[in-house]
Design a protein around this motif. Structure first.
Motif, short mmCIF file in Angstrom:
data_model
loop_
_atom_site.label_atom_id
_atom_site.label_comp_id
_atom_site.label_asym_id
_atom_site.label_seq_id
_atom_site.Cartn_x
_atom_site.Cartn_y
_atom_site.Cartn_z
N ASP A 163 0.81 -1.22 0.00
CA ASP A 163 0.00 0.00 0.00
C ASP A 163 0.84 1.26 0.00
N SER A 164 2.13 1.13 0.31
CA SER A 164 3.02 2.28 0.31
C SER A 164 4.44 1.78 0.05
N TYR A 284 3.83 14.25 -3.62
CA TYR A 284 2.55 14.06 -2.95
C TYR A 284 2.23 12.57 -2.89
N PRO A 285 1.93 12.04 -1.71
CA PRO A 285 1.56 10.62 -1.61
C PRO A 285 0.17 10.37 -2.19
N VAL A 286 0.00 9.20 -2.77
CA VAL A 286 -1.30 8.78 -3.31
C VAL A 286 -1.83 7.67 -2.40
N PRO A 287 -3.06 7.79 -1.92
CA PRO A 287 -3.59 6.76 -1.01
C PRO A 287 -3.51 5.36 -1.61
N SER A 288 -3.02 4.42 -0.82
CA SER A 288 -2.96 3.00 -1.17
C SER A 288 -2.16 2.73 -2.44
N ASP A 289 -1.11 3.49 -2.65
CA ASP A 289 -0.23 3.25 -3.80
C ASP A 289 1.21 3.49 -3.37
#
Length: 583
Positions: A163-164, A284-289
């Protein structure tokens, strides 16, 4: 426990590459837009020639933002958990790290990684020493010192099920290597499987993989194979050293012709920090990626829409025609006005103005202009790249509008600076790990080391037995930014005045916690060691001189001190780029 066989590792590599490629769908087009048609003539003539976009937004964005991320070499601050016992060690390590940062050409690698981060994401690889396969030339002959390499996003893989990035069970990178070099390494190192290497067929499609997201290059055959090195964080084999210096396991895989995949070396313990050899740079972080989002990727569709309308306007402008229609019986009159230059008076007998008509065809319409401006404004709002940030301020722009735009842009840029500096801190923490544990490292510290040791020369030597975890490392984000020389000189003079005022005021006002005050002011001025400039114990031991002995009137310390502090902090604002710390 994740443990690979040849068939399993092949499937994992295929799955990880497929997941990564989904994120890189626009990578090639973005790079093409950035470099433009004049960079490579092969760009022109494509089905959709993105290299000829009228608005090269990517170049504008990178040109303005990249210098704010990595204009100069980063400087680190190291603090020991126990300053009494390990304080001098922390100072020596800090000196070694800052000296290494300059001599290792770190800024060049960070510039490339920072550019990747603005488009997609950047990847840094920290190695114990220079790696032949990565062909890094050492300009300062630093021997076995660690190295930081930029790994291209299209050659990096990580666990597609995570997920990260931090939760990835494995990660790795691919590179091309001469088969002859592989054989030579196998003859020197026992853990390589020489028979497996000899069985690998040279892959004629190596170039196709290496330039998958770019133009295929006409390069002569080099007898190369693809090598993928994978770090598995959780795996510790039976003979894994329990010394705390070996973390996870490295697999080395070769890919040859016919798509065959072979493990060409025994899985070996990874000598390196527990965080692994890779650091991901992302905006920027992307949720669940696992993969972060770059600013130019987020704006890519809007950039394409803007350029589509600009090209349409260009076509309309090129089709613009202005003509004069006259009565077909007045052929002589038509020739007279056609052959005359601008502003020439043409006498005409019996002129009937209804038989002379001006015609306009094509051209740019107000609707096109209006919608293009609307799209440009949307793009500026999305990326924060306003006209104020570009340096274009119109005469009708108010001071409030300039301040608001600058503040909004400052928050976005400060975020990118912080994200980049945090990733650089992780990279340099890994570098420091090798400086601490590698017993082959021996680095002279020069004049700065002499200051720490009180005049004697000193070298930093690796292979220490105490704990590296007792050191906290932080990169000074402002050290990588451009210094405004005029502002820095002005603040230095005002800082001198501040120190003089504090020195006078400390004996007169012992009820003030001067150490806390200097710490607070130092944080605001990006000078965490401001409190070390003044010896408060000695200052408070000095008696105040009465007016008749001091030869003048006693100055009110509180009034002067307030002015000195406000003067020294002038030009320092929250969220704004800051000057380099004065050391």
């Amino acid at each position: 426990m994740l443990q690979f066989t040849e068939e399993q590792i092949k499937d994992e590599i295929v799955a990880a590459r497929a997941w990564r490629d989904k994120h890189l769908a626009s990578w090639s087009d973005q790079v093409t837009r950035f470099s433009g048609a004049s960079y490579k003539d092969s760009y022109s003539g494509a089905a959709m020639d993105t290299s000829s976009d009228p608005e090269n937004f990517a170049y504008s964005y990178v040109g303005l933002v990249l210098p704010k991320l990595v204009y100069d070499v980063p400087r680190v601050e190291i603090e020991a958990d126990d300053p009494i016992i390990d304080g001098m060690t922390a100072e020596l390590l800090e000196s070694a790290m800052n000296r290494w940062s300059v001599r290792s050409s770190l800024r060049k690698s960070l510039t490339r990684i920072g550019t990747d981060m603005l488009f997609m994401w950047g990847v840094a690889l920290v190695t114990q020493e220079p790696v032949k396969s990565l062909r890094r030339v050492d300009p300062h002959h630093m021997g076995t010192s660690p190295r930081v390499y930029r790994i291209s996003p299209e050659h990096f893989i990580c666990d597609p099920a995570a997920d990260s990035f931090d939760d990835s069970r494995y990660m790795g990178h691919t590179y091309a290597c001469d088969k002859e070099d592989l054989i030579a390494m196998a003859e020197e190192e026992d853990f390589y499987d020489l028979d497996a290497i000899n069985d690998i067929e040279v892959d004629s499609g190596t170039q196709d993989y290496m330039f998958k997201f770019g133009e295929k290059r006409e390069v002569p055959a080099r007898e190369q194979v693809l090598i993928t090195e994978i770090w598995v964080a959780e795996l510790e084999l039976e003979d894994h050293p329990k010394d705390g210096k070996h973390n996870g396991t490295i697999y080395t895989v070769a890919e040859g012709g016919d798509g065959e995949v072979k493990i060409i070396a025994e899985p070996r313990p990874y000598f390196g920090p527990p965080t692994g050899p890779y650091t991901l740079f992302g905006a920027y972080p992307v949720p669940s990626d696992q993969f972060p989002l770059g600013p130019l990727t987020a704006a890519d569709q809007l950039i394409g829409e803007l350029n589509m309308h600009l090209r349409s306007m260009g076509t309309s402008a090129a089709a613009y025609r202005r003509m004069v229609a006259v009565d077909s019986t007045a052929t002589k009159f038509a020739q007279d006005i056609a052959n005359k230059p601008d502003l020439m008076v043409v006498p005409v007998d019996n002129l009937d103005k209804d038989k002379v008509v001006q015609l306009e065809m094509g051209g740019v319409t107000q609707q096109q202009i209006g919608y293009t401006e609307l799209t440009q404004n949307r793009l500026d709002r999305l990326t924060g790249l306003s006209e104020v940030m570009r340096g274009n301020i119109h005469g009708d722009t108010t001071a409030t509008e300039v301040t608001t735009a600058a503040s909004s842009a400052g928050v976005r840029i400060s975020w990118l600076q912080q994200q980049f500096a945090e990733a650089v801190s992780e990279v340099l923490w890994n570098v420091g790990w090798y400086l601490w544990h590698d017993n082959q490292i021996e680095m002279p510290l020069g004049k700065e080391g002499m200051k720490i040791m009180g005049g004697s020369t000193v070298k930093w030597k690796g292979g220490r037995k105490d704990s590296y975890a007792s050191m906290s490392l932080r990169v000074q984000a402002h050290s990588m930014q451009r210094v405004d020389e005029a502002l820095q000189q002005k603040r230095t003079v005002e800082l001198l005045q501040l120190v003089m005022q504090v020195g006078q005021a400390a004996p007169a006002m012992p009820f003030v916690d001067w150490a806390k005050l200097l710490e607070t002011v130092g944080d605001s001025l990006n000078m965490p060691d401001l409190g070390n400039i003044i010896n408060l114990k000695k200052a408070q031991q000095q008696p105040m001189m009465p007016p008749e002995q001091g030869g003048g009137e006693t100055v009110s310390p509180s009034a002067d001190l307030g002015g000195a502090i406000s003067g020294a902090m002038r030009g320092v604002g929250a969220g704004s780029p800051r000057g380099r710390a004065i050391r």
